[in-house]
Design a protein around this motif. Structure first.
Motif, PDB file in Angstrom:
ATOM      1  N   MET A   1     -33.499  10.372 -43.227  1.00 18.69           N
ATOM      2  CA  MET A   1     -34.692  10.560 -42.429  1.00 18.69           C
ATOM      3  C   MET A   1     -34.461  10.011 -41.022  1.00 18.69           C
ATOM      4  SD  MET A   1     -38.486   9.286 -43.329  1.00 18.69           S
ATOM      5  CE  MET A   1     -39.814   9.688 -42.294  1.00 18.69           C
ATOM      6  N   SER A   2     -34.871  10.764 -40.061  1.00 17.43           N
ATOM      7  CA  SER A   2     -34.679  10.390 -38.669  1.00 17.43           C
ATOM      8  C   SER A   2     -35.870   9.591 -38.147  1.00 17.43           C
ATOM      9  CB  SER A   2     -34.506  11.661 -37.835  1.00 17.43           C
ATOM     10  OG  SER A   2     -34.425  11.353 -36.479  1.00 17.43           O
ATOM     11  N   SER A   3     -35.576   8.599 -37.320  1.00 21.74           N
ATOM     12  CA  SER A   3     -36.614   7.817 -36.644  1.00 21.74           C
ATOM     13  C   SER A   3     -36.437   7.978 -35.142  1.00 21.74           C
ATOM     14  CB  SER A   3     -36.493   6.341 -36.999  1.00 21.74           C
ATOM     15  OG  SER A   3     -36.693   6.153 -38.377  1.00 21.74           O
TER      16      SER A   3
ATOM     17  N   VAL B   1     -39.451   7.957 -19.129  1.00 24.00           N
ATOM     18  CA  VAL B   1     -39.744   8.197 -20.536  1.00 24.00           C
ATOM     19  C   VAL B   1     -38.412   8.189 -21.279  1.00 24.00           C
ATOM     20  CG1 VAL B   1     -40.796   9.737 -22.234  1.00 24.00           C
ATOM     21  CG2 VAL B   1     -41.775   9.565 -19.919  1.00 24.00           C
ATOM     22  N   PHE B   2     -38.188   7.123 -22.034  1.00 25.22           N
ATOM     23  CA  PHE B   2     -36.947   6.948 -22.784  1.00 25.22           C
ATOM     24  C   PHE B   2     -37.170   7.423 -24.211  1.00 25.22           C
ATOM     25  CE2 PHE B   2     -36.592   4.047 -19.301  1.00 25.22           C
ATOM     26  CZ  PHE B   2     -35.240   3.924 -19.032  1.00 25.22           C
ATOM     27  N   VAL B   3     -36.246   8.238 -24.721  1.00 23.47           N
ATOM     28  CA  VAL B   3     -36.346   8.717 -26.097  1.00 23.47           C
ATOM     29  C   VAL B   3     -35.010   8.464 -26.785  1.00 23.47           C
ATOM     30  CG1 VAL B   3     -36.754  10.691 -27.616  1.00 23.47           C
ATOM     31  CG2 VAL B   3     -38.037  10.486 -25.463  1.00 23.47           C
ATOM     32  N   TYR B   4     -35.093   7.726 -27.879  1.00 23.39           N
ATOM     33  CA  TYR B   4     -33.916   7.433 -28.697  1.00 23.39           C
ATOM     34  C   TYR B   4     -34.190   7.936 -30.104  1.00 23.39           C
ATOM     35  CZ  TYR B   4     -30.228   5.054 -31.172  1.00 23.39           C
ATOM     36  OH  TYR B   4     -29.143   4.789 -31.961  1.00 23.39           O
ATOM     37  N   ARG B   5     -33.243   8.709 -30.650  1.00 27.26           N
ATOM     38  CA  ARG B   5     -33.380   9.275 -31.996  1.00 27.26           C
ATOM     39  C   ARG B   5     -32.249   8.768 -32.876  1.00 27.26           C
ATOM     40  NH1 ARG B   5     -33.575  15.574 -31.022  1.00 27.26           N
ATOM     41  NH2 ARG B   5     -32.621  15.346 -33.074  1.00 27.26           N
ATOM     42  N   SER B   6     -32.607   8.300 -34.052  1.00 30.27           N
ATOM     43  CA  SER B   6     -31.587   7.763 -34.957  1.00 30.27           C
ATOM     44  C   SER B   6     -30.617   8.844 -35.437  1.00 30.27           C
ATOM     45  CB  SER B   6     -32.228   7.059 -36.155  1.00 30.27           C
ATOM     46  OG  SER B   6     -32.961   7.968 -36.943  1.00 30.27           O
ATOM     47  N   ASP B   7     -31.022  10.118 -35.411  1.00 29.57           N
ATOM     48  CA  ASP B   7     -30.104  11.187 -35.810  1.00 29.57           C
ATOM     49  C   ASP B   7     -29.165  11.586 -34.670  1.00 29.57           C
ATOM     50  OD1 ASP B   7     -32.199  12.387 -34.364  1.00 29.57           O
ATOM     51  OD2 ASP B   7     -32.020  14.286 -35.444  1.00 29.57           O
TER      52      ASP B   7
ATOM     53  N   LEU C   1     -29.110   8.417 -25.434  1.00 34.01           N
ATOM     54  CA  LEU C   1     -30.442   8.023 -25.001  1.00 34.01           C
ATOM     55  C   LEU C   1     -30.871   9.023 -23.934  1.00 34.01           C
ATOM     56  CD1 LEU C   1     -32.763   5.916 -24.846  1.00 34.01           C
ATOM     57  CD2 LEU C   1     -31.369   4.672 -23.184  1.00 34.01           C
ATOM     58  N   ALA C   2     -32.060   9.598 -24.085  1.00 34.80           N
ATOM     59  CA  ALA C   2     -32.574  10.540 -23.089  1.00 34.80           C
ATOM     60  C   ALA C   2     -33.574   9.813 -22.194  1.00 34.80           C
ATOM     61  CB  ALA C   2     -33.249  11.718 -23.771  1.00 34.80           C
ATOM     62  N   LEU C   3     -33.539  10.142 -20.926  1.00 30.68           N
ATOM     63  CA  LEU C   3     -34.456   9.549 -19.956  1.00 30.68           C
ATOM     64  C   LEU C   3     -35.025  10.665 -19.094  1.00 30.68           C
ATOM     65  CD1 LEU C   3     -35.815   7.394 -18.201  1.00 30.68           C
ATOM     66  CD2 LEU C   3     -33.588   7.004 -17.094  1.00 30.68           C
ATOM     67  N   ASP C   4     -36.350  10.819 -19.163  1.00 30.80           N
ATOM     68  CA  ASP C   4     -37.052  11.769 -18.301  1.00 30.80           C
ATOM     69  C   ASP C   4     -37.728  10.993 -17.180  1.00 30.80           C
ATOM     70  OD1 ASP C   4     -36.784  14.435 -19.584  1.00 30.80           O
ATOM     71  OD2 ASP C   4     -37.703  13.400 -21.264  1.00 30.80           O
ATOM     72  N   PHE C   5     -37.500  11.436 -15.954  1.00 26.23           N
ATOM     73  CA  PHE C   5     -38.134  10.837 -14.785  1.00 26.23           C
ATOM     74  C   PHE C   5     -39.393  11.627 -14.463  1.00 26.23           C
ATOM     75  CE2 PHE C   5     -33.663   9.750 -14.193  1.00 26.23           C
ATOM     76  CZ  PHE C   5     -33.746   8.408 -13.902  1.00 26.23           C
ATOM     77  N   GLU C   6     -40.509  10.899 -14.283  1.00 31.98           N
ATOM     78  CA  GLU C   6     -41.767  11.524 -13.915  1.00 31.98           C
ATOM     79  C   GLU C   6     -42.339  10.803 -12.702  1.00 31.98           C
ATOM     80  OE1 GLU C   6     -44.207  11.165 -17.388  1.00 31.98           O
ATOM     81  OE2 GLU C   6     -43.060  12.677 -18.490  1.00 31.98           O
ATOM     82  N   GLY C   7     -42.870  11.582 -11.786  1.00 34.49           N
ATOM     83  CA  GLY C   7     -43.495  11.010 -10.602  1.00 34.49           C
ATOM     84  C   GLY C   7     -44.432  12.015  -9.979  1.00 34.49           C
TER      85      GLY C   7
ATOM     86  N   TYR D   1     -24.863   9.822 -38.128  1.00 34.24           N
ATOM     87  CA  TYR D   1     -24.420  11.018 -37.410  1.00 34.24           C
ATOM     88  C   TYR D   1     -23.095  11.477 -37.987  1.00 34.24           C
ATOM     89  CZ  TYR D   1     -23.267  13.998 -33.409  1.00 34.24           C
ATOM     90  OH  TYR D   1     -22.950  15.043 -32.597  1.00 34.24           O
ATOM     91  N   ASP D   2     -23.049  12.714 -38.431  1.00 35.80           N
ATOM     92  CA  ASP D   2     -21.833  13.269 -39.014  1.00 35.80           C
ATOM     93  C   ASP D   2     -21.061  14.030 -37.937  1.00 35.80           C
ATOM     94  OD1 ASP D   2     -19.827  14.443 -40.479  1.00 35.80           O
ATOM     95  OD2 ASP D   2     -21.152  15.177 -42.069  1.00 35.80           O
ATOM     96  N   LEU D   3     -20.164  13.336 -37.266  1.00 37.20           N
ATOM     97  CA  LEU D   3     -19.395  13.934 -36.183  1.00 37.20           C
ATOM     98  C   LEU D   3     -18.540  15.095 -36.673  1.00 37.20           C
ATOM     99  CD1 LEU D   3     -18.568  13.917 -33.233  1.00 37.20           C
ATOM    100  CD2 LEU D   3     -16.852  12.197 -33.776  1.00 37.20           C
TER     101      LEU D   3
END
Length: 135
Positions: free
Chosen positions: A1-3, A25-31, A36-42, A123-125
């Motif tokens: 299960m992904s978090s 906006v930082f988004v980190y997914r265990s899968d 790490l994704a970072l969206d800039f908003e302004g 993560y299954d590389l």
């Protein structure tokens, strides 16, 4: 299960002469434990998205790290310790900073979801590479 850890941090675009406030906006997914994704908003708009190694942010809290497109380092001088992130695509670049305590909390949560050294368990590389080769 992904978090997923979804965290909005106040950022400053370190522009001269006065820093400009942004939302990061930082988004980190265990899968996807290595990234790490970072969206800039302004100004009510989505400005850009960068996806980079979570290790850069984890290590950049304590010392300068990264080469090329993304570099991260702490600055402990002044009244508010901050973490700086420099982004460059060759033609354009920007420098932003966040409060060190906000970055520390985000990093704590990421390593709770996936401890350092345990990324391969999430993560299954080999499967990912096989899927790419079969396309």
């Amino acid at each position: 299960m992904s978090s997923t850890e979804h965290r909005v941090l106040a950022l400053r675009l370190e522009a001269v002469p006065v820093p400009v406030p942004l939302r990061g906006v930082f988004v980190y997914r265990s899968d996807r434990p290595y990234e790490l994704a970072l969206d800039f908003e302004g100004a009510g708009m989505h400005l850009a998205r960068w996806v980079f190694s979570r290790e850069l942010l984890l290590d950049g809290q304590a010392c300068a790290t990264g080469e090329g497109d993304i570099q991260v380092w702490p600055r402990r001088e002044g009244t508010e310790p901050r973490v700086f992130l420099a982004f460059s695509n060759g033609a354009q670049s920007c420098l932003v900073s966040a409060r060190a305590k906000d970055v520390r909390e985000l990093c704590r949560r990421m390593t709770e979801l996936v401890p350092r050294g345990q990324e391969q368990r999430h993560y299954d590389l080999d499967a990912e590479l096989s899927a790419l080769l079969l396309r």
